[in-house]
Design an enzyme around this catalytic site. Structure first.
Site, mmCIF file in Angstrom:
data_model
loop_
_atom_site.group_PDB
_atom_site.id
_atom_site.type_symbol
_atom_site.label_atom_id
_atom_site.label_comp_id
_atom_site.label_asym_id
_atom_site.label_seq_id
_atom_site.Cartn_x
_atom_site.Cartn_y
_atom_site.Cartn_z
ATOM 1 N N THR A 1 0.847 -1.182 0.000
ATOM 2 C CA THR A 1 0.000 0.000 0.000
ATOM 3 C C THR A 1 0.882 1.230 0.000
ATOM 4 O O THR A 1 1.857 1.291 0.755
ATOM 5 C CB THR A 1 -0.923 0.036 1.238
ATOM 6 O OG1 THR A 1 -1.340 1.373 1.507
ATOM 7 C CG2 THR A 1 -0.217 -0.499 2.480
ATOM 8 N N CYS B 1 -1.321 4.834 -5.945
ATOM 9 C CA CYS B 1 -2.217 4.058 -5.086
ATOM 10 C C CYS B 1 -2.385 2.724 -5.778
ATOM 11 O O CYS B 1 -2.665 2.679 -6.985
ATOM 12 C CB CYS B 1 -3.560 4.756 -4.897
ATOM 13 S SG CYS B 1 -4.749 3.750 -3.980
#
Length: 230
Positions: free
Chosen positions: A83, A194
């Protein structure tokens, strides 16, 4: 072959892509029935997201540090934090384990520089775009990082959390991202900062070079994992 540790579940939609890519890339490099050696911890993202919204980054760091220790105990030789946003607590997680971690910002910056580019637009969650931790990591490699307008940042963030993290991929949202990218002034390329964004757009959707952070992260991990087998 070394064992790749993955600290994922943030969201599981992108973590599934991490796992898939690792196996695809190992098979491409080694052939036959080869697949990646992986230890994966998948967090409950609802708990992590609540900590993000409430600004409880220390609590999030402790939770991920504990999970990282479990991944190490499971036999991982090195670790990926799957992440971009939670790289805000990268240092705390790294301090909790004895195995090395590959920083997603470093692998991305290396790819941008290898392409001969110096100025890039950054898309990501509101946390990644608004806070300095990720941008400064990229800038430490000599890159100039451009951000969307506040309104565009809100749009990008909303689509990530309300759609992509839930597995919803809409053509309307793809067009919205394309419009945001078109408004970057002076960008030579775009970082898809992202992991879920890669579910929505890719190089075919954007005229500028794009840098998909998930793929770049996994490529670096696979290269490290198979060094001993080549």
């Amino acid at each position: 072959m070394l064992t790749i540790g993955m600290l994922g579940g943030m969201s599981w939609e992108s973590s599934a892509e991490y796992y898939r890519l690792a196996n695809v890339l190992v098979r491409e490099r080694l052939g036959g029935l080869h697949s990646a050696r992986v230890v994966l911890h998948s967090a409950d993202f609802a708990e992590i997201e609540r900590m993000q919204v409430e600004g409880r980054w220390d609590d999030a760091a402790k939770a991920l540090a504990g999970a990282a220790a479990q991944v190490q105990a499971g036999g991982a030789d090195f670790l990926l934090l799957c992440t971009n946003t939670m790289h805000k607590v990268f240092d705390q997680v790294q301090a909790a384990v004895d195995i090395p971690m590959i920083h997603l910002g470093d692998t991305t910056a290396a790819a941008v520089k290898a392409a001969g580019l110096a100025t890039v637009g950054l898309l990501g969650t509101g946390f990644t775009m608004d806070q300095p931790f990720y941008r400064e990591r990229l800038e430490s490699h000599g890159l100039r990082v451009l951000l969307p307008s506040p309104e565009d940042r809100a749009t990008v963030h909303r689509i990530i959390y309300d759609e992509l993290c839930l597995g919803v991929v809409r053509d309307e949202s793809r067009r919205a991202y394309q419009d945001v990218i078109a408004r970057f002034d002076g960008a030579e390329g775009v970082i898809l900062g992202c992991t879920e964004i890669e579910l929505l757009i890719g190089q075919a959707d954007v005229p500028l070079p794009v840098f998909p952070t998930t793929r770049l992260h996994v490529e670096a991990a696979v290269e490290r994992a198979i060094q001993s087998t080549l």
